[in-house]
Write a protein that holds these residues in place. Sequence first.
Motif, PDB file in Angstrom:
ATOM      1  N   MET A  54      -2.317  -3.088  -0.238  1.00 19.24           N
ATOM      2  CA  MET A  54      -3.270  -2.988  -1.332  1.00 19.24           C
ATOM      3  C   MET A  54      -2.559  -2.464  -2.578  1.00 19.24           C
ATOM      4  SD  MET A  54      -6.734  -0.684  -1.556  1.00 19.24           S
ATOM      5  CE  MET A  54      -7.454  -1.521  -0.145  1.00 19.24           C
ATOM      6  N   SER A  55      -2.768  -3.117  -3.697  1.00 19.34           N
ATOM      7  CA  SER A  55      -2.136  -2.677  -4.938  1.00 19.34           C
ATOM      8  C   SER A  55      -3.201  -2.530  -6.010  1.00 19.34           C
ATOM      9  CB  SER A  55      -1.075  -3.687  -5.381  1.00 19.34           C
ATOM     10  OG  SER A  55      -1.688  -4.933  -5.633  1.00 19.34           O
ATOM     11  N   GLY A  56      -2.917  -1.696  -6.995  1.00 19.40           N
ATOM     12  CA  GLY A  56      -3.882  -1.439  -8.053  1.00 19.40           C
ATOM     13  C   GLY A  56      -4.934  -0.440  -7.624  1.00 19.40           C
ATOM     14  N   GLN A  57      -5.627   0.112  -8.598  1.00 18.80           N
ATOM     15  CA  GLN A  57      -6.683   1.070  -8.291  1.00 18.80           C
ATOM     16  C   GLN A  57      -7.851   0.353  -7.627  1.00 18.80           C
ATOM     17  OE1 GLN A  57      -7.923   3.791 -11.315  1.00 18.80           O
ATOM     18  NE2 GLN A  57      -5.896   3.872 -12.263  1.00 18.80           N
ATOM     19  N   SER A  58      -8.345   0.915  -6.559  1.00 17.49           N
ATOM     20  CA  SER A  58      -9.465   0.317  -5.856  1.00 17.49           C
ATOM     21  C   SER A  58     -10.771   0.685  -6.547  1.00 17.49           C
ATOM     22  CB  SER A  58      -9.496   0.800  -4.400  1.00 17.49           C
ATOM     23  OG  SER A  58      -9.771   2.191  -4.364  1.00 17.49           O
ATOM     24  N   ILE A  59     -11.833   0.004  -6.144  1.00 21.19           N
ATOM     25  CA  ILE A  59     -13.160   0.331  -6.673  1.00 21.19           C
ATOM     26  C   ILE A  59     -13.520   1.770  -6.331  1.00 21.19           C
ATOM     27  CG2 ILE A  59     -15.611  -0.230  -6.549  1.00 21.19           C
ATOM     28  CD1 ILE A  59     -13.964  -2.302  -8.015  1.00 21.19           C
ATOM     29  N   LYS A 116      -6.721  10.473  -9.825  1.00 17.07           N
ATOM     30  CA  LYS A 116      -5.887   9.468 -10.482  1.00 17.07           C
ATOM     31  C   LYS A 116      -4.436   9.538 -10.003  1.00 17.07           C
ATOM     32  CE  LYS A 116      -8.446   8.448 -14.678  1.00 17.07           C
ATOM     33  NZ  LYS A 116      -8.461   7.012 -14.365  1.00 17.07           N
ATOM     34  N   ALA A 117      -3.996  10.721  -9.605  1.00 12.70           N
ATOM     35  CA  ALA A 117      -2.627  10.861  -9.087  1.00 12.70           C
ATOM     36  C   ALA A 117      -2.508  10.348  -7.658  1.00 12.70           C
ATOM     37  CB  ALA A 117      -2.192  12.319  -9.153  1.00 12.70           C
ATOM     38  N   THR A 118      -3.637  10.212  -6.977  1.00 10.65           N
ATOM     39  CA  THR A 118      -3.624   9.842  -5.551  1.00 10.65           C
ATOM     40  C   THR A 118      -4.449   8.591  -5.297  1.00 10.65           C
ATOM     41  OG1 THR A 118      -5.494  11.335  -5.130  1.00 10.65           O
ATOM     42  CG2 THR A 118      -3.296  12.234  -4.840  1.00 10.65           C
ATOM     43  N   THR A 119      -4.278   7.584  -6.154  1.00  9.76           N
ATOM     44  CA  THR A 119      -5.016   6.334  -5.990  1.00  9.76           C
ATOM     45  C   THR A 119      -4.418   5.491  -4.861  1.00  9.76           C
ATOM     46  OG1 THR A 119      -3.595   5.252  -7.625  1.00  9.76           O
ATOM     47  CG2 THR A 119      -5.611   6.308  -8.440  1.00  9.76           C
ATOM     48  N   HIS A 120      -5.034   4.337  -4.632  1.00  7.19           N
ATOM     49  CA  HIS A 120      -4.564   3.423  -3.586  1.00  7.19           C
ATOM     50  C   HIS A 120      -3.384   2.572  -4.050  1.00  7.19           C
ATOM     51  CE1 HIS A 120      -8.511   4.485  -1.944  1.00  7.19           C
ATOM     52  NE2 HIS A 120      -8.095   4.011  -0.769  1.00  7.19           N
ATOM     53  N   ASN A 137      -8.496  11.307   3.578  1.00  7.38           N
ATOM     54  CA  ASN A 137      -8.711   9.870   3.403  1.00  7.38           C
ATOM     55  C   ASN A 137      -8.074   9.108   4.564  1.00  7.38           C
ATOM     56  OD1 ASN A 137      -8.366   7.040   2.119  1.00  7.38           O
ATOM     57  ND2 ASN A 137      -9.528   8.166   0.574  1.00  7.38           N
ATOM     58  N   THR A 138      -8.581   7.928   4.846  1.00  8.95           N
ATOM     59  CA  THR A 138      -8.046   7.124   5.952  1.00  8.95           C
ATOM     60  C   THR A 138      -6.842   6.289   5.535  1.00  8.95           C
ATOM     61  OG1 THR A 138      -9.634   5.374   5.435  1.00  8.95           O
ATOM     62  CG2 THR A 138     -10.277   6.985   7.106  1.00  8.95           C
ATOM     63  N   SER A 139      -6.631   6.151   4.217  1.00 10.40           N
ATOM     64  CA  SER A 139      -5.532   5.335   3.722  1.00 10.40           C
ATOM     65  C   SER A 139      -4.233   6.137   3.682  1.00 10.40           C
ATOM     66  CB  SER A 139      -5.850   4.808   2.316  1.00 10.40           C
ATOM     67  OG  SER A 139      -4.707   4.249   1.713  1.00 10.40           O
ATOM     68  N   TRP A 140      -3.164   5.576   4.220  1.00  8.74           N
ATOM     69  CA  TRP A 140      -1.874   6.273   4.218  1.00  8.74           C
ATOM     70  C   TRP A 140      -1.374   6.492   2.784  1.00  8.74           C
ATOM     71  CZ3 TRP A 140       2.530   4.435   1.952  1.00  8.74           C
ATOM     72  CH2 TRP A 140       2.584   3.062   1.651  1.00  8.74           C
ATOM     73  N   VAL A 141      -1.730   5.568   1.873  1.00  3.81           N
ATOM     74  CA  VAL A 141      -1.262   5.682   0.488  1.00  3.81           C
ATOM     75  C   VAL A 141      -1.845   6.934  -0.162  1.00  3.81           C
ATOM     76  CG1 VAL A 141      -1.112   4.533  -1.743  1.00  3.81           C
ATOM     77  CG2 VAL A 141      -1.127   3.167   0.347  1.00  3.81           C
ATOM     78  N   VAL A 142      -3.150   7.113  -0.034  1.00  6.72           N
ATOM     79  CA  VAL A 142      -3.823   8.264  -0.651  1.00  6.72           C
ATOM     80  C   VAL A 142      -3.302   9.568  -0.055  1.00  6.72           C
ATOM     81  CG1 VAL A 142      -6.057   9.397  -0.987  1.00  6.72           C
ATOM     82  CG2 VAL A 142      -5.882   6.906  -1.179  1.00  6.72           C
TER      83      VAL A 142
END
Length: 504
Positions: free
Chosen positions: A1-6, A28-32, A69-74
């Motif tokens: 996933m790239s870019g800021q999510s909804i 904003k520092a920890t977006t997807h 969060n469940t996302s590894w990126v966040v």
Amino acid sequence: MSGQSITDRITAAQHSVTGSAVSKTVCKATTHEVMGPKKKHLDYLIHCTNEMNVNIPQLADSLFERTTNTSWVVVFKSLITTHHLMVYGNERFVQYLASRNTLFNLSNFLDKSGLQGYDMSTFIRRYSRYLNEKAVSYRQVAFDFTKVKRGVDGVMRTMNTEKLLKTIPIIQNQMDALLDFNVNANELTNGVINAAFMLLFKDSIRLFAAYNEGIINLLEKYFDMKKTQCKEGLDIYKKFLTRMTRISEFLKVAEQVGIDRGDIPDLSQAPSSLLEALEQHLASLEGKKVKDSTAASRASTLSNAVSSLASTGMSFTKVDEREKQAALEEEQARLKALKEQRLKELSKRPSFATTDTSPISTTGGTISTAPAIDLFSTPSCSNGAVKMEGDLFDLQSTFQPSMISGSTGLPLAKAWAGYSTPQAPPQQSAGGLQVDFESVFGAKAAGSNSISSDDITGGILKPTLAGSNQPSSQQPEKLVSDDLDSSLANLVGNLGIGNGTMKK
């Protein structure tokens, strides 16, 4: 996933509504977005740690919340942001983290959304363990090993034996947690893990430099220690040799991923004869039979070992100085860019405000140059602004005794006594309008150039009595100034008689 999510945008908007700028910036520092936290967001959060009115626990809690969060990126970016603030933020941020019983509970974290999630989850678990250990170290010694003063008069070089033997194992534990990140060059595949690796790389240099100075201090004191202290010291030194090998491997990975060779310190190991000398000294204290060694040979071995470790320390210092110089140059470049931008803004700004919304501007945003209508014969002013040259009552010769020529063209006396056939207004002088104040306020002489003091202090607004064919210059009757009722009654009667239209 790239870019800021909804979700990212909605979360940021929620914090905008609640007015929490800190929480909004954390989001904003920890977006997807699969990239490291943006510098502008990190800089703002660093600034927040230095502001006394910012709630540090709230800032830390915002970061902890993002790790759920469940996302590894966040989650990964939340850890990176926390680490960045621990390194570059105000010390009270680290102090708060050290005061907590638990920080990150991510030992079981796993993102099952994809293959990359599985791979990155491993490094998230290791990274969170290091940050926990970094906070625990601060709690135990009340300072950050990566920020302590180094050199001959540094913290680790001047520490007494008892405290030194308790402190070095704490450094070892933190170093172990850092090296357990255990990443290879081919696993640094995205901007997120690369950002984490860079912070770990800088920590490893500073941490090992403090570790190295502690070992130098230990060796200098070793031959004067008690038997139990020598035993602890020998064990510490053996572990140090193992960790030196591991840190060398870690720095090789840094070189492989493109970090400048000048930013990587050279590690010089002590001669192997030193370890042998240390073991023999301990054996002699324990009463074991060892081969004789002179004090001179022992001193020589120790001197060579200390010299080798000191050269490693100098290498760390050079790297530190180079990094500081680079940071200084970056800051100067940023300030220069801001200055140039400011000068550019000022050069575009007009010398006075003439915006489209200004009351003195035209529709197109330009100033009208047409002369303004001057009702009182005062000199016209530039920019459409009326400038009064004197007091309103300082009329002097500006006003000439005559009749007011209004929009209706009626003489003032006729306006008071009743309407009659309009007469042509007298021609105005070049100076401006001629105002008949005598007719309005009841002056004694029509040709007078000034208002009499009796008129100012006497009856107020004395109307002119005039019949339908009576000249406008007829002198009005004086009102009774001390009896308002009688004056009003008299005025009504006079108006009725003069006009001929009012009847009882």
